[in-house]
Design an enzyme around this catalytic site. Structure first.
Site, PDB file in Angstrom:
ATOM      1  N   GLN A 153      96.425  82.154 -23.825  1.00 22.70           N
ATOM      2  CA  GLN A 153      95.712  80.878 -24.393  1.00 22.70           C
ATOM      3  C   GLN A 153      94.465  80.618 -23.608  1.00 22.70           C
ATOM      4  O   GLN A 153      94.417  80.612 -22.437  1.00 22.70           O
ATOM      5  CB  GLN A 153      96.482  79.704 -24.431  1.00 22.70           C
ATOM      6  CG  GLN A 153      96.057  78.510 -24.940  1.00 22.70           C
ATOM      7  CD  GLN A 153      95.086  77.791 -23.818  1.00 22.70           C
ATOM      8  OE1 GLN A 153      95.445  77.955 -22.729  1.00 22.70           O
ATOM      9  NE2 GLN A 153      94.318  76.770 -24.480  1.00 22.70           N
ATOM     10  N   HIS A 201      97.985  70.484 -31.598  1.00 29.95           N
ATOM     11  CA  HIS A 201      98.023  70.030 -30.085  1.00 29.95           C
ATOM     12  C   HIS A 201      99.072  69.367 -29.647  1.00 29.95           C
ATOM     13  O   HIS A 201      98.750  68.554 -28.661  1.00 29.95           O
ATOM     14  CB  HIS A 201      96.744  70.006 -29.501  1.00 29.95           C
ATOM     15  CG  HIS A 201      96.348  70.407 -28.269  1.00 29.95           C
ATOM     16  ND1 HIS A 201      95.310  71.091 -27.765  1.00 29.95           N
ATOM     17  CD2 HIS A 201      96.916  70.248 -26.820  1.00 29.95           C
ATOM     18  CE1 HIS A 201      95.412  71.291 -26.594  1.00 29.95           C
ATOM     19  NE2 HIS A 201      96.276  70.769 -26.221  1.00 29.95           N
ATOM     20  N   GLY A 221     104.509  72.237 -33.964  1.00 30.49           N
ATOM     21  CA  GLY A 221     104.383  70.778 -34.209  1.00 30.49           C
ATOM     22  C   GLY A 221     105.797  70.086 -34.644  1.00 30.49           C
ATOM     23  O   GLY A 221     105.929  69.976 -35.646  1.00 30.49           O
ATOM     24  N   ALA A 237     100.531  74.236 -20.393  1.00 32.91           N
ATOM     25  CA  ALA A 237     100.077  74.255 -19.112  1.00 32.91           C
ATOM     26  C   ALA A 237     101.086  73.767 -17.963  1.00 32.91           C
ATOM     27  O   ALA A 237     102.086  73.212 -18.403  1.00 32.91           O
ATOM     28  CB  ALA A 237      98.617  73.222 -18.893  1.00 32.91           C
TER      29      ALA A 237
HETATM   30  C1  HOC Z   1      93.002  71.217 -16.131  1.00 33.34           C
HETATM   31  C2  HOC Z   1      94.358  71.053 -16.866  1.00 33.34           C
HETATM   32  O1  HOC Z   1      96.601  71.728 -23.421  1.00 33.34           O
HETATM   33  C3  HOC Z   1      97.522  69.857 -22.576  1.00 33.34           C
HETATM   34  C4  HOC Z   1      96.989  71.006 -22.143  1.00 33.34           C
HETATM   35  C5  HOC Z   1      95.801  70.716 -21.307  1.00 33.34           C
HETATM   36  C6  HOC Z   1      95.583  71.926 -20.356  1.00 33.34           C
HETATM   37  C7  HOC Z   1      95.349  71.506 -18.922  1.00 33.34           C
HETATM   38  C8  HOC Z   1      94.394  71.643 -18.310  1.00 33.34           C
HETATM   39  O2  HOC Z   1      97.899  68.771 -21.701  1.00 33.34           O
HETATM   40  O3  HOC Z   1      97.489  69.435 -23.650  1.00 33.34           O
END
Ligand code: HOC
Length: 404
Positions: free
Chosen positions: A132, A289, A321, A83
């Site tokens: 995504q 993640h 990862g 993001a």
């Molecule tokens: C409202 C903002 O997946 C992370 C992302 C999060 C997405 C941002 C949402 O930082 O792991």
């Protein structure tokens, strides 16, 4: 990119010389104590490789074994969704997608990007394959809108992130008082949800003012002001990930609303891979993640073999990862991955040199992977075999004869 920068590690150090503290804290944030973040990096060194010699590797073909997203790519490597890439460079996701395009590798766009689905597709062309998505609590209308836009723009897949029924416990975000700087917007959404106030904003990107504003945003007073402004402009609306997401209801729902491929991202258990396939997934992304959700959870690489065994070739299995070296790509493929994705290194490239920096990251991994392939005696990725990687315990068991 300065000549003395030779590896992704060097690039990371360069990036950290300039990256604003708030952005750094966001990028490096991991859940709780950061065990999984460290595990994601350390796991690669636990696998050793056993090369073969004298196999005429004067020409090596690095293209993936099979097409992914119905396309042929130059490498089994893609750029994972992350993001708010404008935090690292004014051209954000547009720069990343353009770099992916120039290197013919795939790119996944986060819903929470600072450029729109359509703008990024324009910049990245055929490389922009996936959007995504999180499923949003009480706002599936917005999810449908995003899916329709991705279809219309020519995306190939919806990448459904399933590891986030709630955000992980992330102390770093709180400590650094993180807030998206006010000149940045979630441009896939309306003003009510942090989206466009001023569609012409990228005209201001010709100077350093954006970078300066980000730097200022790490000042607590300024960050507080930004937060205040965001709350006001979003009129109290918040996008919350639906904590009730479940295989049966939501995969069925998504399939009913799109003809695109559905990829499930965030699988760490073979039985979840089975659930994903049973509910129509076209591909699986093994991922924790970036260690940002559940601390002490396993690394993707450690569970990859079990997931590959369970999937048994029914759908592609991808992994992200901690990929930092071309040799890591080799190890993931030897353990059964069809493809790997990178996240944080893209931000190092973006911060240091925008599109060119991201291209440098891809080129460096490509060059390293090619050398490793040659040294391993592999002329194409189909020659990468499971028995070419071994753990030390595996190697030493049976007096060192067990793996041969
Ligand atoms: C409202 C903002 O997946 C992370 C992302 C999060 C997405 C941002 C949402 O930082 O792991």
């Amino acid at each position: 990119i300065p000549r003395e920068i030779l590896s992704l590690k060097d690039l990371e150090a360069k990036c950290l010389e300039t990256m604003a503290p708030m952005v750094r804290d966001y990028l490096y944030d991991g859940a709780e104590e950061g065990h999984t973040i460290r595990e994601n990096l350390e796991v690669w060194d636990r696998w050793l490789v056993i090369p073969r010699m004298m196999r005429d590797t004067s020409n090596v073909n690095l293209t993936p074994r099979t097409h992914q997203f119905n396309q042929s790519w130059s490498l089994p490597l893609g750029i994972a969704p992350s993001a708010m890439q404008q935090l690292a460079h004014p051209f954000g996701e547009k720069a990343t997608a353009a770099a992916a395009r120039s290197m013919n590798i795939p790119f996944g766009l986060s819903t929470f990007s600072n450029y729109t689905i359509e703008e990024v597709k324009d910049a990245g062309g055929d490389s922009v394959v996936g959007l995504q998505m999180y499923l949003l609590e009480g706002r599936r209308d917005l999810n449908i809108e995003l899916v329709k836009r991705a279809e219309a723009a020519g995306y190939k897949a919806i990448v459904l992130t399933v590891d986030s029924p709630v955000p992980g416990n992330r102390p770093g975000l709180i400590k650094s008082n993180f807030v998206m700087p006010k000149h940045m917007r979630f441009r896939n959404f309306s003003e009510d949800f942090g989206g466009p106030l001023d569609q012409a904003q990228d005209t201001q990107f010709n100077d350093d003012s954006v970078t300066a504003k980000i730097a200022n945003s790490s000042n607590p007073d300024s960050a507080a002001a930004c937060r205040q402004e965001q709350t006001t402009t979003s009129r109290g609306n918040q996008l919350i990930v639906d904590p009730s997401i479940n295989w049966e209801r939501d995969m069925t729902w998504l399939r009913e609303h799109t003809s695109l491929e559905i990829w499930v991202k965030g699988v760490l258990h073979p039985l979840d891979a089975e659930e994903a396939i049973a509910h129509g997934a076209n591909g699986i992304m093994v991922s924790n993640h970036g260690g940002r959700q559940l601390d002490t959870c396993v690394s993707a690489l450690d569970v990859l073999p079990a997931i590959v065994k369970q999937v048994n070739g029914r759908v592609p299995v991808h992994l992200d990862g901690g990929i930092r070296r071309g040799g890591d790509i080799f190890k993931a493929l030897a353990l059964g991955a069809d493809f790997v994705w990178i996240g944080r290194p893209v931000w190092w490239g973006l911060e240091v040199a925008g599109e060119e920096g991201v291209r440098w990251v891809i080129q460096t991994l490509k060059r390293e992977f090619e050398v490793v392939m040659k040294l391993m005696g592999c002329r194409h990725v189909g020659e990468i075999k499971r028995e070419m990687v071994v753990t030390k315990n595996g190697l030493l068991s049976m007096g060192g004869t067990g793996v041969f």
